[in-house]
Design an enzyme around this catalytic site. Structure first.
Site, PDB file in Angstrom:
ATOM      1  N   LYS A 153      52.561  59.919  41.601  1.00  0.00           N
ATOM      2  CA  LYS A 153      51.150  59.407  41.617  1.00  0.00           C
ATOM      3  C   LYS A 153      50.131  59.014  40.174  1.00  0.00           C
ATOM      4  O   LYS A 153      50.535  59.916  39.711  1.00  0.00           O
ATOM      5  CB  LYS A 153      50.370  60.910  42.741  1.00  0.00           C
ATOM      6  CG  LYS A 153      48.938  60.596  43.264  1.00  0.00           C
ATOM      7  CD  LYS A 153      48.064  59.857  42.346  1.00  0.00           C
ATOM      8  CE  LYS A 153      47.054  61.439  41.410  1.00  0.00           C
ATOM      9  NZ  LYS A 153      46.276  60.587  40.686  1.00  0.00           N
ATOM     10  N   GLY A 182      43.074  62.829  42.521  1.00  0.00           N
ATOM     11  CA  GLY A 182      44.370  63.924  41.797  1.00  0.00           C
ATOM     12  C   GLY A 182      44.259  64.959  42.824  1.00  0.00           C
ATOM     13  O   GLY A 182      44.894  65.509  44.509  1.00  0.00           O
ATOM     14  N   GLU A 239      53.399  68.874  31.362  1.00  0.00           N
ATOM     15  CA  GLU A 239      53.131  68.408  30.343  1.00  0.00           C
ATOM     16  C   GLU A 239      51.981  68.427  30.436  1.00  0.00           C
ATOM     17  O   GLU A 239      51.242  68.033  30.480  1.00  0.00           O
ATOM     18  CB  GLU A 239      54.000  66.681  29.807  1.00  0.00           C
ATOM     19  CG  GLU A 239      55.473  66.903  30.108  1.00  0.00           C
ATOM     20  CD  GLU A 239      56.442  67.579  28.851  1.00  0.00           C
ATOM     21  OE1 GLU A 239      55.513  68.021  27.041  1.00  0.00           O
ATOM     22  OE2 GLU A 239      57.869  67.533  28.500  1.00  0.00           O
ATOM     23  N   CYS A 279      48.304  63.531  23.636  1.00  0.00           N
ATOM     24  CA  CYS A 279      47.809  64.665  23.889  1.00  0.00           C
ATOM     25  C   CYS A 279      48.922  65.828  22.990  1.00  0.00           C
ATOM     26  O   CYS A 279      48.259  67.225  21.687  1.00  0.00           O
ATOM     27  CB  CYS A 279      48.917  65.345  24.670  1.00  0.00           C
ATOM     28  SG  CYS A 279      50.277  64.939  24.836  1.00  0.00           S
ATOM     29  N   GLU A 285      40.759  71.411  23.115  1.00  0.00           N
ATOM     30  CA  GLU A 285      41.536  69.038  22.463  1.00  0.00           C
ATOM     31  C   GLU A 285      39.989  69.389  23.178  1.00  0.00           C
ATOM     32  O   GLU A 285      39.057  68.618  23.891  1.00  0.00           O
ATOM     33  CB  GLU A 285      41.803  69.431  23.822  1.00  0.00           C
ATOM     34  CG  GLU A 285      42.962  68.225  24.181  1.00  0.00           C
ATOM     35  CD  GLU A 285      44.133  67.743  24.740  1.00  0.00           C
ATOM     36  OE1 GLU A 285      43.817  68.198  26.013  1.00  0.00           O
ATOM     37  OE2 GLU A 285      45.555  67.536  25.262  1.00  0.00           O
TER      38      GLU A 285
HETATM   39  P1  NAD Z   1      43.768  65.686  34.828  1.00  0.00           P
HETATM   40  O1  NAD Z   1      44.604  66.769  34.582  1.00  0.00           O
HETATM   41  O2  NAD Z   1      42.384  65.399  35.158  1.00  0.00           O
HETATM   42  O3  NAD Z   1      44.768  64.668  35.034  1.00  0.00           O
HETATM   43  C1  NAD Z   1      46.481  64.139  35.365  1.00  0.00           C
HETATM   44  C2  NAD Z   1      46.421  63.907  36.392  1.00  0.00           C
HETATM   45  O4  NAD Z   1      46.960  65.059  37.954  1.00  0.00           O
HETATM   46  C3  NAD Z   1      45.842  62.440  37.282  1.00  0.00           C
HETATM   47  O5  NAD Z   1      46.896  62.246  38.349  1.00  0.00           O
HETATM   48  C4  NAD Z   1      44.700  63.598  38.186  1.00  0.00           C
HETATM   49  O6  NAD Z   1      45.079  62.191  39.171  1.00  0.00           O
HETATM   50  C5  NAD Z   1      45.978  64.080  39.042  1.00  0.00           C
HETATM   51  N1  NAD Z   1      45.228  65.622  39.215  1.00  0.00           N
HETATM   52  C6  NAD Z   1      44.042  65.923  38.654  1.00  0.00           C
HETATM   53  N2  NAD Z   1      43.222  67.046  39.609  1.00  0.00           N
HETATM   54  C7  NAD Z   1      44.986  67.404  41.141  1.00  0.00           C
HETATM   55  C8  NAD Z   1      44.611  68.986  41.488  1.00  0.00           C
HETATM   56  N3  NAD Z   1      43.978  69.546  42.408  1.00  0.00           N
HETATM   57  N4  NAD Z   1      46.497  68.112  41.957  1.00  0.00           N
HETATM   58  C9  NAD Z   1      46.810  67.349  42.160  1.00  0.00           C
HETATM   59  N5  NAD Z   1      46.715  66.194  40.845  1.00  0.00           N
HETATM   60  C10 NAD Z   1      45.836  66.261  40.140  1.00  0.00           C
HETATM   61  O7  NAD Z   1      43.786  64.853  33.005  1.00  0.00           O
HETATM   62  P2  NAD Z   1      44.035  63.845  32.389  1.00  0.00           P
HETATM   63  O8  NAD Z   1      42.199  63.695  32.033  1.00  0.00           O
HETATM   64  O9  NAD Z   1      44.484  62.585  33.257  1.00  0.00           O
HETATM   65  O10 NAD Z   1      44.927  63.463  30.370  1.00  0.00           O
HETATM   66  C11 NAD Z   1      44.064  64.474  30.240  1.00  0.00           C
HETATM   67  C12 NAD Z   1      44.753  65.309  29.971  1.00  0.00           C
HETATM   68  O11 NAD Z   1      46.077  65.210  29.539  1.00  0.00           O
HETATM   69  C13 NAD Z   1      44.776  65.737  28.429  1.00  0.00           C
HETATM   70  O12 NAD Z   1      44.584  67.510  28.332  1.00  0.00           O
HETATM   71  C14 NAD Z   1      46.036  65.841  27.516  1.00  0.00           C
HETATM   72  O13 NAD Z   1      46.354  66.753  26.865  1.00  0.00           O
HETATM   73  C15 NAD Z   1      47.207  65.845  28.600  1.00  0.00           C
HETATM   74  N6  NAD Z   1      48.762  65.043  28.644  1.00  0.00           N
HETATM   75  C16 NAD Z   1      49.028  66.214  27.799  1.00  0.00           C
HETATM   76  C17 NAD Z   1      50.377  65.277  27.924  1.00  0.00           C
HETATM   77  C18 NAD Z   1      51.990  65.856  27.199  1.00  0.00           C
HETATM   78  O14 NAD Z   1      53.073  65.649  27.765  1.00  0.00           O
HETATM   79  N7  NAD Z   1      51.582  67.031  27.196  1.00  0.00           N
HETATM   80  C19 NAD Z   1      50.688  63.832  27.987  1.00  0.00           C
HETATM   81  C20 NAD Z   1      49.296  62.753  27.885  1.00  0.00           C
HETATM   82  C21 NAD Z   1      48.293  64.154  28.493  1.00  0.00           C
END
Ligand code: NAD
Length: 470
Positions: free
Chosen positions: A170, A203, A245, A279, A377
């Site tokens: 997803k 999400g 992650e 990240c 962040e």
């Molecule tokens: P997000 O958590 O909003 O979304 C990530 C994914 O989760 C998307 O596919 C989203 O649709 C899904 N999602 C959102 N709500 C959900 C729910 N209730 N249940 C299941 N899935 C859900 O994050 P973002 O805004 O897409 O990405 C930015 C964040 O990701 C930053 O905080 C960044 O640090 C982190 N990040 C971490 C890594 C790592 O490897 N540690 C890598 C990239 C990004």
């Protein structure tokens, strides 16, 4: 504007169960470039069933056979580099050279590493009178973010395939076009139907349905700590495996013996890459108080090289942020930083362009460890310079957040830097600008996550053991 239809389920593109769509916006000009279906729990269920049905056959495929598909996928990523890079730039806004080099180049290396690992990894181990078998975990539900739209998918799909797992992805709602293109390439490899499935959607709807699905054995999530916490709770309640992650607030520690000019320049480049949407970016630069003013001047000079604008113009090294919400969020942090007493020495809240979700590359000086901008962040092109008095002070500041994803240490002597890095509470540290390594484990301490991605350590997340006593 293109209206895409269908989900990739069970080896073909099938109509979505519902009629809702998600608009994909080019962040550089704010135009809608496409729509994709917004999947529902029904689509997720169909995809998980397809993955379950394909599992026995795929798990029984010898590792060399699995490796052949991963190699074919890698070769297709290489062959279609230009098309993928254009797609990433269109929906994420990354400068085209970065899309080519990193957004496609990195997944190519990751896929290649797993093609190799699938044949070299010992899936069986002898321990005394036991044979320990490393078996696939089963059906994987993968939920990925938008910031490295292809890499985040490949970093889950390649090890899952190598391990003998089947998978439902997803992708993030902002970047579904790269994910769809990836699914087309998977299809071209002739991978058996149902081994890989893609459901686009929101999400809280499709993502949540995937995390909650009782027939998913492992939820592998990359994204924000807030959503990761929810997913961890869902997985915990169902007693299923989970890999998270999450976010970071990494420290770039410049010890007094370091080459200050190089450390500041590389540190600024690290934060500005991908418009600060990484990240593991070293967003806190820690400088000894005696060198602080010089470092501020060096950071100001370094950031001047990051012209923000049209990602297709090679003169621009900074694209827009991914969407309006992220821009508002980042601008909120800029205001908060000023209100808390930090000093803007470059950039600031003024938009560099009237259209597009651009934020000026920004340097904050006089940042103290307890400020919000030093703790949370920001996920934008913003670097904060903090002072330290001595090494113990630097260590306290470096370790003083809830995160522990990455970091950097610079010193005149490598051993001195390594000694400091050993005391840092974080998942990976680059010593004097050490290069990213696609087979080294990537993942966080503390609230930056649970589990590891990449290389053999990443592969083990997709394996479970069975011991046979002989
Ligand atoms: P997000 O958590 O909003 O979304 C990530 C994914 O989760 C998307 O596919 C989203 O649709 C899904 N999602 C959102 N709500 C959900 C729910 N209730 N249940 C299941 N899935 C859900 O994050 P973002 O805004 O897409 O990405 C930015 C964040 O990701 C930053 O905080 C960044 O640090 C982190 N990040 C971490 C890594 C790592 O490897 N540690 C890598 C990239 C990004």
């Amino acid at each position: 504007m293109k209206a895409y239809d269908g989900m990739y389920i069970g080896g073909s593109w099938r109509p979505a169960a519902g009629t809702d769509t998600i608009s994909v916006v080019n962040p550089a000009d704010e135009q809608v470039i496409a729509t994709v279906p917004a999947g529902t729990a029904e689509d997720v269920d169909a995809a998980v069933r397809a993955a379950r049905a394909a599992l026995p056959g795929w798990a029984a495929t010898p590792p060399a056979g699995r490796a052949a598909y991963i190699t074919a996928l890698r070769d297709l990523l290489v062959a279609r580099t230009d098309e993928i890079a254009e797609t990433v730039t269109a929906e994420l806004g990354a400068p085209i050279a970065l899309s080519q080099r990193v957004h496609v180049g990195l997944p190519v290396m990751v896929a290649g590493s797993y093609a190799e690992l699938a044949v070299t990894y010992p899936f069986e181990e002898k321990l005394g009178n036991s044979a320990v078998l490393m078996e696939p975990v089963g059906v994987v539900g993968a939920i990925t973010p938008w910031n490295y739209p292809l890499h985040q998918i490949v970093a889950k799909v390649a090890p899952a395939l190598a391990a003998g797992c089947t998978i439902v992805v997803k992708p993030a709602e902002d970047t579904p076009l790269t994910a769809r293109l990836f699914a087309e390439l998977v299809h071209e490899t002739g991978l058996p139907a149902g081994v890989f499935n893609l459901v686009t959607g929101l999400g809280p709807v499709a993502g949540q349905a995937l995390a909650e699905h009782e027939d998913v054995d492992l939820v592998s999530f990359t994204g924000s700590t807030a959503v990761g916490r929810r997913i961890g709770a869902i997985a915990g309640a169902a007693v299923k495996r989970v890999a998270l992650e999450l976010g970071g607030k990494s420290a770039n520690v410049i010890l007094p013996s370091a080459d200050l000019a190089k450390a500041v320049k590389v540190g600024v480049a690290n934060v500005m890459s991908n418009s600060g949407q990484t990240c593991s970016a070293w967003t806190r630069m820690l400088v000894h108080t005696d060198q602080y003013d010089e470092a501020v001047e060096l950071a100001k000079a370094a950031v001047a090289a990051y012209a923000a604008g049209d990602p297709h113009d090679p003169a621009n090294r900074l694209g827009p942020l991914v969407n309006a919400k992220q821009r508002t969020r980042v601008l909120g942090y800029l205001e908060k930083g000023v209100a808390d007493g930090a000093r803007v020495v470059a950039g600031g809240p003024e938009a560099p362009h009237p259209t597009g979700y651009y934020v000026a590359p920004t340097v904050f000086a006089d940042v103290t460890p307890d400020m919000t901008i030093a703790q949370e962040e920001i996920f934008g092109p913003v670097v904060s310079l903090l002072r330290y008095e001595d090494e113990e002070d630097a260590l306290r500041i470096a370790n003083g957040t809830v995160y522990g994803l990455a970091g950097a240490v610079w010193a005149g002597d490598e051993n001195e830097a390594v000694a400091f890095a050993r005391r840092m509470d974080t998942g990976q540290v680059d010593i004097n600008g050490g290069r990213f390594n696609v087979v080294a484990p990537f993942g966080g301490h503390k609230q930056s996550g649970v589990g590891r991605e990449l290389g053999a350590h990443g592969l083990t997340e997709y394996l479970q053991t069975k011991s046979l006593q002989l």
